[in-house]
Design a protein around this motif. Sequence first.
Motif, PDB file in Angstrom:
ATOM      1  N   THR A 217       0.846  -1.268  -0.267  1.00 15.62           N
ATOM      2  CA  THR A 217      -0.001   0.045   0.099  1.00 15.62           C
ATOM      3  C   THR A 217       0.987   1.182  -0.083  1.00 15.62           C
ATOM      4  O   THR A 217       2.174   1.134   0.208  1.00 15.62           O
ATOM      5  CB  THR A 217      -1.011   0.005   1.049  1.00 15.62           C
ATOM      6  OG1 THR A 217       0.006  -0.144   2.393  1.00 15.62           O
ATOM      7  CG2 THR A 217      -1.615  -1.087   1.195  1.00 15.62           C
ATOM      8  N   LYS A 218       0.128   2.351  -0.127  1.00 15.30           N
ATOM      9  CA  LYS A 218       1.127   3.543  -0.136  1.00 15.30           C
ATOM     10  C   LYS A 218       0.351   4.504   0.895  1.00 15.30           C
ATOM     11  O   LYS A 218      -0.939   4.821   0.690  1.00 15.30           O
ATOM     12  CB  LYS A 218       1.006   4.202  -1.624  1.00 15.30           C
ATOM     13  CG  LYS A 218       2.405   4.055  -2.338  1.00 15.30           C
ATOM     14  CD  LYS A 218       2.404   4.654  -3.702  1.00 15.30           C
ATOM     15  CE  LYS A 218       1.949   5.960  -3.705  1.00 15.30           C
ATOM     16  NZ  LYS A 218       1.987   6.650  -4.924  1.00 15.30           N
ATOM     17  N   PRO A 219       1.066   4.893   2.058  1.00 19.37           N
ATOM     18  CA  PRO A 219       2.236   4.431   2.641  1.00 19.37           C
ATOM     19  C   PRO A 219       2.308   2.854   2.902  1.00 19.37           C
ATOM     20  O   PRO A 219       0.995   2.454   3.234  1.00 19.37           O
ATOM     21  CB  PRO A 219       2.532   5.168   3.634  1.00 19.37           C
ATOM     22  CG  PRO A 219       1.124   5.636   4.162  1.00 19.37           C
ATOM     23  CD  PRO A 219       0.515   5.654   3.089  1.00 19.37           C
ATOM     24  N   THR A 220       3.169   2.051   2.813  1.00 20.20           N
ATOM     25  CA  THR A 220       3.402   0.784   3.297  1.00 20.20           C
ATOM     26  C   THR A 220       2.454   0.654   4.766  1.00 20.20           C
ATOM     27  O   THR A 220       2.859   1.405   5.791  1.00 20.20           O
ATOM     28  CB  THR A 220       4.934   0.422   3.694  1.00 20.20           C
ATOM     29  OG1 THR A 220       5.633   0.663   2.379  1.00 20.20           O
ATOM     30  CG2 THR A 220       4.984  -1.037   3.793  1.00 20.20           C
ATOM     31  N   ARG A 221       2.088  -0.525   4.918  1.00 22.16           N
ATOM     32  CA  ARG A 221       1.402  -0.792   6.143  1.00 22.16           C
ATOM     33  C   ARG A 221       1.878  -2.130   6.442  1.00 22.16           C
ATOM     34  O   ARG A 221       2.230  -3.224   5.661  1.00 22.16           O
ATOM     35  CB  ARG A 221      -0.190  -0.769   6.004  1.00 22.16           C
ATOM     36  CG  ARG A 221      -0.537   0.378   5.759  1.00 22.16           C
ATOM     37  CD  ARG A 221      -2.154   0.555   5.524  1.00 22.16           C
ATOM     38  NE  ARG A 221      -2.633   2.052   5.338  1.00 22.16           N
ATOM     39  CZ  ARG A 221      -3.053   2.531   6.450  1.00 22.16           C
ATOM     40  NH1 ARG A 221      -3.078   1.813   7.548  1.00 22.16           N
ATOM     41  NH2 ARG A 221      -3.440   3.794   6.884  1.00 22.16           N
ATOM     42  N   PHE A 222       1.751  -2.570   7.980  1.00 22.46           N
ATOM     43  CA  PHE A 222       2.191  -3.672   8.462  1.00 22.46           C
ATOM     44  C   PHE A 222       1.043  -4.412   9.309  1.00 22.46           C
ATOM     45  O   PHE A 222       0.117  -3.989   9.745  1.00 22.46           O
ATOM     46  CB  PHE A 222       3.425  -3.189   9.462  1.00 22.46           C
ATOM     47  CG  PHE A 222       4.471  -2.382   8.683  1.00 22.46           C
ATOM     48  CD1 PHE A 222       5.662  -3.165   7.897  1.00 22.46           C
ATOM     49  CD2 PHE A 222       4.459  -1.224   8.722  1.00 22.46           C
ATOM     50  CE1 PHE A 222       6.683  -2.506   7.373  1.00 22.46           C
ATOM     51  CE2 PHE A 222       5.579  -0.337   7.780  1.00 22.46           C
ATOM     52  CZ  PHE A 222       6.574  -1.033   7.491  1.00 22.46           C
ATOM     53  N   ASP A 223       1.508  -5.621   9.189  1.00 23.23           N
ATOM     54  CA  ASP A 223       0.483  -6.763   9.897  1.00 23.23           C
ATOM     55  C   ASP A 223       1.204  -7.657  10.868  1.00 23.23           C
ATOM     56  O   ASP A 223       2.096  -8.327  10.344  1.00 23.23           O
ATOM     57  CB  ASP A 223      -0.051  -7.173   8.482  1.00 23.23           C
ATOM     58  CG  ASP A 223      -1.397  -8.155   9.148  1.00 23.23           C
ATOM     59  OD1 ASP A 223      -1.584  -8.516  10.160  1.00 23.23           O
ATOM     60  OD2 ASP A 223      -2.292  -8.452   8.033  1.00 23.23           O
ATOM     61  N   GLY A 224       0.766  -7.565  11.848  1.00 21.26           N
ATOM     62  CA  GLY A 224       1.411  -8.665  12.922  1.00 21.26           C
ATOM     63  C   GLY A 224       0.983 -10.099  12.695  1.00 21.26           C
ATOM     64  O   GLY A 224       1.287 -11.028  13.308  1.00 21.26           O
ATOM     65  N   GLN A 225      -0.430 -10.243  12.005  1.00 18.71           N
ATOM     66  CA  GLN A 225      -0.816 -11.558  11.698  1.00 18.71           C
ATOM     67  C   GLN A 225      -0.192 -12.170  10.396  1.00 18.71           C
ATOM     68  O   GLN A 225      -0.194 -11.679   9.456  1.00 18.71           O
ATOM     69  CB  GLN A 225      -2.477 -11.545  11.482  1.00 18.71           C
ATOM     70  CG  GLN A 225      -3.072 -10.527  12.011  1.00 18.71           C
ATOM     71  CD  GLN A 225      -3.389 -10.904  13.419  1.00 18.71           C
ATOM     72  OE1 GLN A 225      -2.795 -10.408  14.758  1.00 18.71           O
ATOM     73  NE2 GLN A 225      -4.125 -12.230  13.782  1.00 18.71           N
ATOM     74  N   ILE A 226       0.504 -13.234  10.618  1.00 16.92           N
ATOM     75  CA  ILE A 226       1.086 -13.955   9.417  1.00 16.92           C
ATOM     76  C   ILE A 226       0.518 -15.358   8.875  1.00 16.92           C
ATOM     77  O   ILE A 226       1.150 -15.546   7.834  1.00 16.92           O
ATOM     78  CB  ILE A 226       2.509 -13.931   9.811  1.00 16.92           C
ATOM     79  CG1 ILE A 226       2.775 -14.876  10.926  1.00 16.92           C
ATOM     80  CG2 ILE A 226       3.366 -12.825   9.650  1.00 16.92           C
ATOM     81  CD1 ILE A 226       4.319 -15.415  11.107  1.00 16.92           C
ATOM     82  N   GLU A 227      -0.565 -15.644   9.394  1.00 20.47           N
ATOM     83  CA  GLU A 227      -1.142 -16.802   8.832  1.00 20.47           C
ATOM     84  C   GLU A 227      -1.621 -16.229   7.415  1.00 20.47           C
ATOM     85  O   GLU A 227      -2.051 -15.069   7.140  1.00 20.47           O
ATOM     86  CB  GLU A 227      -2.382 -17.395   9.459  1.00 20.47           C
ATOM     87  CG  GLU A 227      -2.547 -16.909  10.784  1.00 20.47           C
ATOM     88  CD  GLU A 227      -2.698 -15.571  11.228  1.00 20.47           C
ATOM     89  OE1 GLU A 227      -4.092 -15.185  11.533  1.00 20.47           O
ATOM     90  OE2 GLU A 227      -1.930 -14.792  11.501  1.00 20.47           O
ATOM     91  N   PRO A 228      -1.588 -17.144   6.405  1.00 19.36           N
ATOM     92  CA  PRO A 228      -1.907 -16.625   4.948  1.00 19.36           C
ATOM     93  C   PRO A 228      -3.352 -15.822   4.789  1.00 19.36           C
ATOM     94  O   PRO A 228      -4.299 -16.667   5.110  1.00 19.36           O
ATOM     95  CB  PRO A 228      -1.939 -17.907   4.216  1.00 19.36           C
ATOM     96  CG  PRO A 228      -0.785 -18.869   4.947  1.00 19.36           C
ATOM     97  CD  PRO A 228      -1.203 -18.617   6.325  1.00 19.36           C
ATOM     98  N   HIS A 229      -3.463 -14.646   4.460  1.00 19.96           N
ATOM     99  CA  HIS A 229      -4.578 -14.122   4.213  1.00 19.96           C
ATOM    100  C   HIS A 229      -4.313 -12.953   3.296  1.00 19.96           C
ATOM    101  O   HIS A 229      -3.115 -12.619   3.244  1.00 19.96           O
ATOM    102  CB  HIS A 229      -5.107 -13.820   5.500  1.00 19.96           C
ATOM    103  CG  HIS A 229      -4.657 -12.723   6.198  1.00 19.96           C
ATOM    104  ND1 HIS A 229      -3.525 -12.658   6.952  1.00 19.96           N
ATOM    105  CD2 HIS A 229      -4.689 -10.912   6.112  1.00 19.96           C
ATOM    106  CE1 HIS A 229      -3.137 -11.729   7.469  1.00 19.96           C
ATOM    107  NE2 HIS A 229      -3.968 -10.723   7.059  1.00 19.96           N
ATOM    108  N   GLN A 230      -5.321 -12.525   2.670  1.00 25.05           N
ATOM    109  CA  GLN A 230      -5.218 -11.338   1.822  1.00 25.05           C
ATOM    110  C   GLN A 230      -6.114 -10.052   2.433  1.00 25.05           C
ATOM    111  O   GLN A 230      -6.525 -10.212   3.513  1.00 25.05           O
ATOM    112  CB  GLN A 230      -5.501 -11.754   0.396  1.00 25.05           C
ATOM    113  CG  GLN A 230      -4.798 -12.948  -0.368  1.00 25.05           C
ATOM    114  CD  GLN A 230      -3.220 -12.704  -0.353  1.00 25.05           C
ATOM    115  OE1 GLN A 230      -2.754 -11.460  -0.297  1.00 25.05           O
ATOM    116  NE2 GLN A 230      -2.765 -13.695   0.037  1.00 25.05           N
ATOM    117  N   HIS A 231      -6.193  -9.062   1.501  1.00 20.29           N
ATOM    118  CA  HIS A 231      -6.515  -7.878   2.090  1.00 20.29           C
ATOM    119  C   HIS A 231      -7.602  -7.348   1.042  1.00 20.29           C
ATOM    120  O   HIS A 231      -7.524  -7.231  -0.124  1.00 20.29           O
ATOM    121  CB  HIS A 231      -5.479  -6.781   2.424  1.00 20.29           C
ATOM    122  CG  HIS A 231      -4.659  -7.300   3.503  1.00 20.29           C
ATOM    123  ND1 HIS A 231      -3.597  -7.729   3.263  1.00 20.29           N
ATOM    124  CD2 HIS A 231      -5.173  -7.434   4.930  1.00 20.29           C
ATOM    125  CE1 HIS A 231      -2.955  -8.311   4.737  1.00 20.29           C
ATOM    126  NE2 HIS A 231      -3.851  -8.118   5.460  1.00 20.29           N
TER     127      HIS A 231
END
Lengths: 131, 131
Positions: free
Chosen positions: B58-72
């Motif tokens: 994304t712009k700006p870059t965003r971060f996710d603490g959940q690392i199980e495979p998923h999309q947005h």
Amino acid sequence: MTNQKKLVLDFLRRDTSHPTAEAVWENVKKQLPQISRATVYRILDNFQKEGVIRVLETKPTRFDGQIEPHQHFICNNCGKIFDLKEEKVCRCLRDGSNMVSVGKVHSFNVNFYGLCQNCQTESDDNLNNKL
Amino acid sequence: MTNQKKLVLDFLRRDTSHPTAEAVWENVKKQLPQISRATVYRILDNFQKEGVIRVLETKPTRFDGQIEPHQHFICNNCGKIFDLKEEKVCRCLRDGSNMVSVGKVHSFNVNFYGLCQNCQTESDDNLNNKL
DNA sequence: TATTAAATAGGAATTATTATTATTTAGAAG
DNA sequence: CTTCTAAATAATAATAATTCCTATTTAATA
Ligand SMILES: [Mn+2]
Ligand SMILES: [Mn+2]
Ligand SMILES: [Zn+2]
Ligand SMILES: [Zn+2]
């Protein structure tokens, strides 16, 4: 359609490298030396909104004059961006095959865009109130 | 694991808003007021490389603490970012159904990452020369 | 030709991110 | 518990990417 717009669009339709805004500017300058960076950014933004060009979710942003549905393969080593036909994308996501014509897929990232339920309801409400 | 790292990771695992680097900094500052922006950027970069957190395109870059495979799913109206379970993604891409639990998908964008054929060949060559 | 609105050039400003460097800190060794 | 050393950090400068501003130019129209 100003000369500036025509030159930007012509360049993007000829070029297959998925150039950055800066690269578009550098190239169009060859034919129109006084063109401004801001103009190129504005034109790219307008073309995108009109659906005339595509924007790639890269850093920095890259642009694509080819708008038939396709996705992109980005090489982790050399950074080159390759076009992938839609069909291959679906196969890759469906049955875990990670080989595509241009190389081996290590990972992928999907962003979906649309209206969330809240925003859908809101726009429905606005519509109803107007009637 | 320094205190700075712990605070960043704890925050990202608790927070589900897919925050920007700036937002991570603002939040961690509440508990460690002297923490530097550069530290947050470095820690996020390291965690990403270790696979401890995910980075959104994304712009700006965003971060996710959940690392199980998923999309947005990103709402075009309010900008909120929702998680989509992998299964829904596949269905959406497979049979053109564009309704997902969080809203209606208007468009999507996929980036594939890997090694292109040239770079694969090169790395094979390097391996053979070493033997 | 005169009027007006839209588009542009040029540059300043802003935002996001990375680089630099002096200082601090977390351990390891004694 | 001290001393040492390497890694991590804070503060800030620098850079990259993009957006904003405004005077000027251009295109369209009356
Ligand atoms: Mn393409
Ligand atoms: Mn998520
Ligand atoms: Zn490559
Ligand atoms: Zn929304």
